[in-house]
Design a protein around this motif. Structure first.
Motif, mmCIF file in Angstrom:
data_model
loop_
_atom_site.group_PDB
_atom_site.id
_atom_site.type_symbol
_atom_site.label_atom_id
_atom_site.label_comp_id
_atom_site.label_asym_id
_atom_site.label_seq_id
_atom_site.Cartn_x
_atom_site.Cartn_y
_atom_site.Cartn_z
ATOM 1 N N LEU A 464 -20.560 51.414 69.789
ATOM 2 C CA LEU A 464 -20.680 50.108 70.450
ATOM 3 C C LEU A 464 -20.508 48.965 69.462
ATOM 4 C CD1 LEU A 464 -23.529 50.504 73.112
ATOM 5 C CD2 LEU A 464 -21.114 49.964 73.518
ATOM 6 N N ASP A 465 -20.924 49.160 68.204
ATOM 7 C CA ASP A 465 -20.674 48.140 67.181
ATOM 8 C C ASP A 465 -19.168 47.897 67.040
ATOM 9 O OD1 ASP A 465 -23.391 47.900 66.559
ATOM 10 O OD2 ASP A 465 -23.282 49.468 65.026
ATOM 11 N N VAL A 466 -18.398 48.978 67.078
ATOM 12 C CA VAL A 466 -16.943 48.852 66.968
ATOM 13 C C VAL A 466 -16.392 48.069 68.155
ATOM 14 C CG1 VAL A 466 -14.759 50.104 66.836
ATOM 15 C CG2 VAL A 466 -16.774 50.999 65.664
ATOM 16 N N ALA A 467 -16.821 48.436 69.361
ATOM 17 C CA ALA A 467 -16.344 47.732 70.553
ATOM 18 C C ALA A 467 -16.694 46.255 70.496
ATOM 19 C CB ALA A 467 -16.944 48.371 71.811
ATOM 20 N N ASP A 468 -17.902 45.940 70.073
ATOM 21 C CA ASP A 468 -18.334 44.545 70.033
ATOM 22 C C ASP A 468 -17.559 43.722 69.011
ATOM 23 O OD1 ASP A 468 -20.204 45.040 72.003
ATOM 24 O OD2 ASP A 468 -21.889 45.287 70.614
ATOM 25 N N ALA A 469 -17.012 44.398 67.984
ATOM 26 C CA ALA A 469 -16.294 43.677 66.932
ATOM 27 C C ALA A 469 -14.806 43.517 67.227
ATOM 28 C CB ALA A 469 -16.471 44.404 65.596
ATOM 29 N N VAL A 470 -14.318 44.105 68.312
ATOM 30 C CA VAL A 470 -12.879 44.036 68.608
ATOM 31 C C VAL A 470 -12.393 42.598 68.797
ATOM 32 C CG1 VAL A 470 -11.094 44.639 70.306
ATOM 33 C CG2 VAL A 470 -12.685 46.383 69.482
#
Length: 479
Positions: A464-470
Motif C-alpha cells: 500500500l505504501d507503493v500504491a500511495d506513492a504512485v
C-alpha cells in the motif's frame, strides 16, 4: 532511452567506423574515457596503487593503455598478464614506457591485495562461459580486496548478449562501456556484476543497427503516459475492470484496485466476492458481485491476483479472456487460464508472471528462468503470442514479435520484494491499458512507475505504501 546492442552489431559498427579513422583512433577514444573514470574513482591518482588485469584481446589493450595514462600521472601501476605472449603489444609498450611494471598470474593475488584500484581487462564482449581457471584466483582476490574494481566494457566472465553468468566472473564496482550498452549491463544476473555503468561515447551511434534491448528514461515515459484532455470524462479516459481477491485473500483485491486507481483510467470496476473490503478502502470504486460480463462496459481487464483456485475463479478468468478488450493476467490467473485460449485471442493480452510462474508456463526450473531471464521472457512471449512482463530483480517486457526490442525496467529496487507488490503493479498496468496504451507501453510504464513509487516511499515498505506513492512518482517523470 538507453539502448542495448548485440555483440554482432557492435563489431560491425566498430569495423565501419575504424575503416574511416586513422589506425588506433577508436581505441584511444575508449582509453581516454576509461582513464577519466578511473581518475574519478581514485581518491587522488598520484601514489595510488593500480593493478591492471590484462587478457589477450582489445579489452586488455584498453586496460594497459589506461594504466599507462594513470602511471604518467604518478600512479604505481602493475600489470598482471594472463597470456604474456599474446598481450596487446602497443598497450604493453605504453605501460612500460610510463614506468609500469609487469608480473605473472601467480603474483597477481598479492599485488591485488595492496591495490586501491583493479582494472579488469581479462576478457572482452565476445567472452563466453565464465572465466578460465587461470583468471579465477584474480577475480576472487579482487572481490576480497578493498580495491575499487573497474571493468573495461563488461565484467569478465559474463555473457554480453544475454546477461547470463556461467561460472566465475569478476564483480565490478564500476563498468565503463564504450559506444553503446550491451544487454548484460541492463539484465541480471550480469547487471549485478557490472555495478554502476558509465557510458563513453566513441562515435558508434550512426553506425549501430537496431538494438535488442531498451531501457526507458523519464522523458520516454512522460511521452507515453496518457493525459486527460479538456473534453475528457471518466468514460473517455477508460474504465478498468479488476477481477481479484477471494474470501481467503481479500487484500489482493484492495491492492489491485489501489494500483488501478492511481493509473490512467477514469474509473475502476471491481468484480469479485470482497466488494465490501474494496469499498471500505476505496469508496469511489464501482463494485459488482456477479460475473465479469454482468459488471458493465470496460476498456480493459486485469484478472488474477488472489483469486484462489475454485470453480468460480476459473470461470471468471475464462470469461475475461473471452472478451474483446485488452486483458492483463497475473498471479492465480496464470494458473487458471487456458494457454490455447490465450494464444488464440485477437485482442491484446499481457501476462505478468514472476520467475516461478514463468517456469511453470515454460516447463522450466525456476532457477533456469532466473539465470536466463532474457531467453525466458522472449520464449514465453513467442510461444503464447502475447506480451510478457517478467517480474524480478530485472523486470523485462517482451513482445511476441522477436524483432521488437525487449525492454528492461531500470527503476526497480529490492524493497519491492514484499507481499502484494505485484498486485499493485497489475492494477497500475491494467489501468494504463484501459487508458489506451498498447500492451508493451503499458507494461513498460507500469513497471517504471511502480519502481519509482518504491523509491519515493523509501526503505522498508508495504504494498500500500507503493500504491500511495504512485501519484508522486507520476509527477516526477515530468520534471
Amino acid at each position: 532511452m538507453r539502448l542495448g546492442h548485440s555483440v554482432e552489431v557492435v563489431r560491425a559498427a566498430e569495423g565501419a567506423l575504424m575503416a574511416r579513422l586513422p589506425e588506433g583512433t577508436l581505441m584511444q577514444r575508449a582509453v581516454a574515457g576509461l582513464a577519466a573514470v578511473c581518475t574519478q574513482v581514485l581518491d587522488g591518482v598520484y601514489g595510488a596503487r593500480v593493478v591492471v588485469l590484462a587478457g589477450s584481446g582489445d579489452n586488455g589493450g584498453d586496460a594497459l593503455f589506461a594504466g599507462a595514462r594513470l602511471a604518467r600521472r604518478g600512479a604505481g601501476v602493475t600489470a598482471v598478464l594472463l597470456t604474456p605472449d599474446r598481450a596487446h603489444a602497443g598497450g604493453l609498450a605504453a605501460l612500460r614506457a610510463a614506468g609500469g611494471r609487469v608480473v605473472g598470474v601467480e603474483d597477481g593475488p598479492a599485488v591485488i591485495a595492496r591495490a586501491a584500484l583493479v582494472l579488469d581487462g581479462i576478457t572482452g564482449i565476445g567472452g563466453k562461459g565464465g572465466l578460465r581457471a587461470r583468471a579465477v584466483p584474480l577475480a576472487e582476490a579482487a572481490h576480497r580486496s578493498r580495491a575499487a574494481v573497474v571493468a573495461v566494457d563488461l565484467p569478465s566472465g559474463v555473457d554480453a548478449d544475454t546477461g547470463e553468468v556461467h561460472g566465475a566472473a569478476v564483480r565490478a564496482d564500476v563498468t565503463v562501456t564504450f559506444g553503446t550498452h550491451k544487454p548484460a549491463h541492463l539484465i541480471d544476473p550480469a547487471a549485478e556484476f557490472a555495478g554502476v555503468t558509465h557510458f563513453v561515447d566513441i562515435g558508434l551511434g550512426p553506425e549501430l543497427a537496431g538494438p535488442v534491448l531498451e531501457a526507458l528514461q523519464h522523458a520516454d515515459v512522460a511521452a507515453l503516459l496518457p493525459r486527460p484532455a479538456g473534453e475528457s470524462d471518466k468514460y473517455r479516459r477508460g474504465v478498468i475492470g479488476v477481477v481479484a481477491g477471494s474470501r481467503r485473500y481479500p487484500g489482493a483485491a484492495v491492492l489491485a484496485v489501489s494500483g488501478a486507481l492511481r493509473g490512467a483510467a477514469g474509473g475502476v470496476r471491481y468484480v469479485g466476492p470482497v466488494g465490501d473490503a474494496v469499498l471500505a478502502r476505496h469508496p469511489e470504486t464501482m463494485v459488482s458481485s456477479g460475473s465479469p460480463h454482468q459488471a458493465g462496459r470496460v476498456q480493459a481487464w486485469a484478472v488474477g491476483p488472489g483469486l484462489g483456485d475454485g470453480a468460480d475463479a476459473r470461470a471468471a478468468v475464462a470469461e475475461v479472456l473471452a472478451s474483446d478488450v485488452p486483458v492483463l493476467v497475473d498471479a492465480d490467473g496464470l494458473r487458471l487460464m487456458d494457454p490455447e485460449t490465450v494464444r488464440g485471442r485477437t485482442a491484446p493480452t499481457l501476462l505478468t508472471p514472476h520467475a516461478g510462474e514463468a517456469a511453470a508456463l515454460l516447463g522450466w526450473a525456476r532457477e533456469d528462468v532466473e539465470a536466463r531471464r532474457l531467453t525466458a521472457v522472449r520464449t514465453l512471449a513467442e510461444r503464447l503470442r502475447v506480451t510478457v512482463l517478467l517480474k524480478g530483480s530485472t523486470t523485462l517486457i517482451a513482445d511476441p514479435d522477436p524483432d521488437v526490442p525487449v525492454r528492461a525496467n531500470p527503476t526497480g529496487v529490492s524493497w519491492l520484494a514484499t507481499a502484494g507488490s505485484g498486485d499493485v503493479l497489475s492494477g497500475i498496468t491494467g489501468s494504463l491499458l484501459a487508458g489506451s496504451l498498447p500492451t508493451r507501453d503499458a507494461a513498460s510504464c507500469g513497471a517504471y512507475l511502480h519502481g519509482l513509487a518504491a523509491r519515493v516511499a523509501r526503505g522498508p515498505l508495504s504494498a500500500l505504501d507503493v500504491a500511495d506513492a504512485v501519484p508522486e512518482a507520476w509527477r516526477s517523470v515530468y520534471v
